[in-house]
Design a protein around this motif. Structure first.
Motif, PDB file in Angstrom:
ATOM      1  N   GLU A  33     -65.612 -69.020  26.367  1.00  0.00           N
ATOM      2  CA  GLU A  33     -65.190 -70.153  25.533  1.00  0.00           C
ATOM      3  C   GLU A  33     -65.117 -69.756  24.069  1.00  0.00           C
ATOM      4  O   GLU A  33     -64.335 -70.302  23.308  1.00  0.00           O
ATOM      5  N   GLY A  34     -65.940 -68.793  23.670  1.00  0.00           N
ATOM      6  CA  GLY A  34     -65.917 -68.297  22.301  1.00  0.00           C
ATOM      7  C   GLY A  34     -64.865 -67.211  22.093  1.00  0.00           C
ATOM      8  O   GLY A  34     -64.820 -66.570  21.057  1.00  0.00           O
ATOM      9  N   ASN A  35     -64.014 -66.988  23.079  1.00  0.00           N
ATOM     10  CA  ASN A  35     -62.913 -66.015  23.064  1.00  0.00           C
ATOM     11  C   ASN A  35     -63.384 -64.557  23.064  1.00  0.00           C
ATOM     12  O   ASN A  35     -62.685 -63.668  22.606  1.00  0.00           O
ATOM     13  N   TYR A  36     -64.594 -64.313  23.577  1.00  0.00           N
ATOM     14  CA  TYR A  36     -65.064 -62.942  23.746  1.00  0.00           C
ATOM     15  C   TYR A  36     -64.594 -62.415  25.094  1.00  0.00           C
ATOM     16  O   TYR A  36     -64.489 -63.176  26.060  1.00  0.00           O
ATOM     17  N   ARG A  37     -64.337 -61.127  25.153  1.00  0.00           N
ATOM     18  CA  ARG A  37     -63.996 -60.523  26.437  1.00  0.00           C
ATOM     19  C   ARG A  37     -65.222 -60.607  27.344  1.00  0.00           C
ATOM     20  O   ARG A  37     -66.327 -60.322  26.914  1.00  0.00           O
ATOM     21  N   ASP A  38     -64.999 -60.940  28.599  1.00  0.00           N
ATOM     22  CA  ASP A  38     -66.086 -61.092  29.559  1.00  0.00           C
ATOM     23  C   ASP A  38     -65.834 -60.149  30.740  1.00  0.00           C
ATOM     24  O   ASP A  38     -65.061 -60.469  31.644  1.00  0.00           O
ATOM     25  N   TYR A  39     -66.477 -58.988  30.687  1.00  0.00           N
ATOM     26  CA  TYR A  39     -66.272 -57.956  31.702  1.00  0.00           C
ATOM     27  C   TYR A  39     -67.228 -58.149  32.866  1.00  0.00           C
ATOM     28  O   TYR A  39     -68.356 -58.596  32.686  1.00  0.00           O
ATOM     29  N   GLY A  40     -66.775 -57.777  34.057  1.00  0.00           N
ATOM     30  CA  GLY A  40     -67.605 -57.876  35.242  1.00  0.00           C
ATOM     31  C   GLY A  40     -67.800 -56.518  35.894  1.00  0.00           C
ATOM     32  O   GLY A  40     -67.368 -55.476  35.383  1.00  0.00           O
ATOM     33  N   GLN A  41     -68.425 -56.523  37.051  1.00  0.00           N
ATOM     34  CA  GLN A  41     -68.709 -55.302  37.802  1.00  0.00           C
ATOM     35  C   GLN A  41     -67.431 -54.514  38.130  1.00  0.00           C
ATOM     36  O   GLN A  41     -67.434 -53.290  38.024  1.00  0.00           O
ATOM     37  N   PRO A  42     -66.329 -55.179  38.493  1.00  0.00           N
ATOM     38  CA  PRO A  42     -65.103 -54.409  38.753  1.00  0.00           C
ATOM     39  C   PRO A  42     -64.626 -53.616  37.533  1.00  0.00           C
ATOM     40  O   PRO A  42     -64.140 -52.490  37.668  1.00  0.00           O
ATOM     41  N   HIS A  43     -64.792 -54.176  36.341  1.00  0.00           N
ATOM     42  CA  HIS A  43     -64.416 -53.458  35.115  1.00  0.00           C
ATOM     43  C   HIS A  43     -65.315 -52.238  34.922  1.00  0.00           C
ATOM     44  O   HIS A  43     -64.835 -51.155  34.568  1.00  0.00           O
ATOM     45  N   LEU A  44     -66.604 -52.440  35.152  1.00  0.00           N
ATOM     46  CA  LEU A  44     -67.558 -51.342  35.012  1.00  0.00           C
ATOM     47  C   LEU A  44     -67.225 -50.215  35.985  1.00  0.00           C
ATOM     48  O   LEU A  44     -67.182 -49.045  35.603  1.00  0.00           O
ATOM     49  N   ALA A  45     -66.947 -50.561  37.231  1.00  0.00           N
ATOM     50  CA  ALA A  45     -66.621 -49.548  38.239  1.00  0.00           C
ATOM     51  C   ALA A  45     -65.326 -48.816  37.893  1.00  0.00           C
ATOM     52  O   ALA A  45     -65.248 -47.586  37.967  1.00  0.00           O
TER      53      ALA A  45
END
Length: 132
Positions: A33-45
């Motif tokens: 909501e604050g327009n920050y990128r929100d990375y998950g496990q798929p991005h990490l992998a």
């Protein structure tokens, strides 16, 4: 996770992560909501995969090809093998070039008489070739 955490987790600079997103190696993450990128496990992998491939010297195009192939889990790994063998052949060519360069430099050093710069074979060899 935010980009800084992803960067720390993968020992990748933030600018590099943004670049990989820009060229399509890493999918754009959702935004908070604050327009920050929100990375998950798929991005990490995926980023870990890219980093390891880059550490092994694969080009960005080769990494892109390997990523595309990795998404086709039921496909024969022959295409992956071909990319890796192509890269290995390039490494072998570079090693051969470096060995030739080393021999040439070693020969120049061997010709050094430890005299003055005006008679230095190394400086002479680095200078412009004389016209015939």
């Amino acid at each position: 996770m935010q980009i800084g955490e992803l960067a720390r987790s993968t020992a990748t600079k933030v600018e590099t992560i943004r670049f990989y997103e820009k060229i399509g190696l890493l999918p754009a993450p959702a935004r908070t909501e604050g327009n920050y990128r929100d990375y998950g496990q798929p991005h990490l992998a995926r980023l870990s995969f890219v980093r390891r491939a880059r550490d092994l010297g694969f080009t960005l195009d080769q990494v892109r090809a390997l990523l595309a192939l990795s998404d086709e889990r039921d496909r024969s790994c022959g295409a992956v093998d071909a990319v890796a063998r192509e890269h290995l052949a390039e490494i072998d060519r570079k090693i051969a070039d470096l060995r030739a360069l080393r021999r040439e430099l070693d020969d120049l050093i061997g010709q050094c008489s430890q005299g003055s710069i005006s008679t230095c074979r190394i400086i002479e060899a680095l200078g412009p070739a004389e016209a015939a």
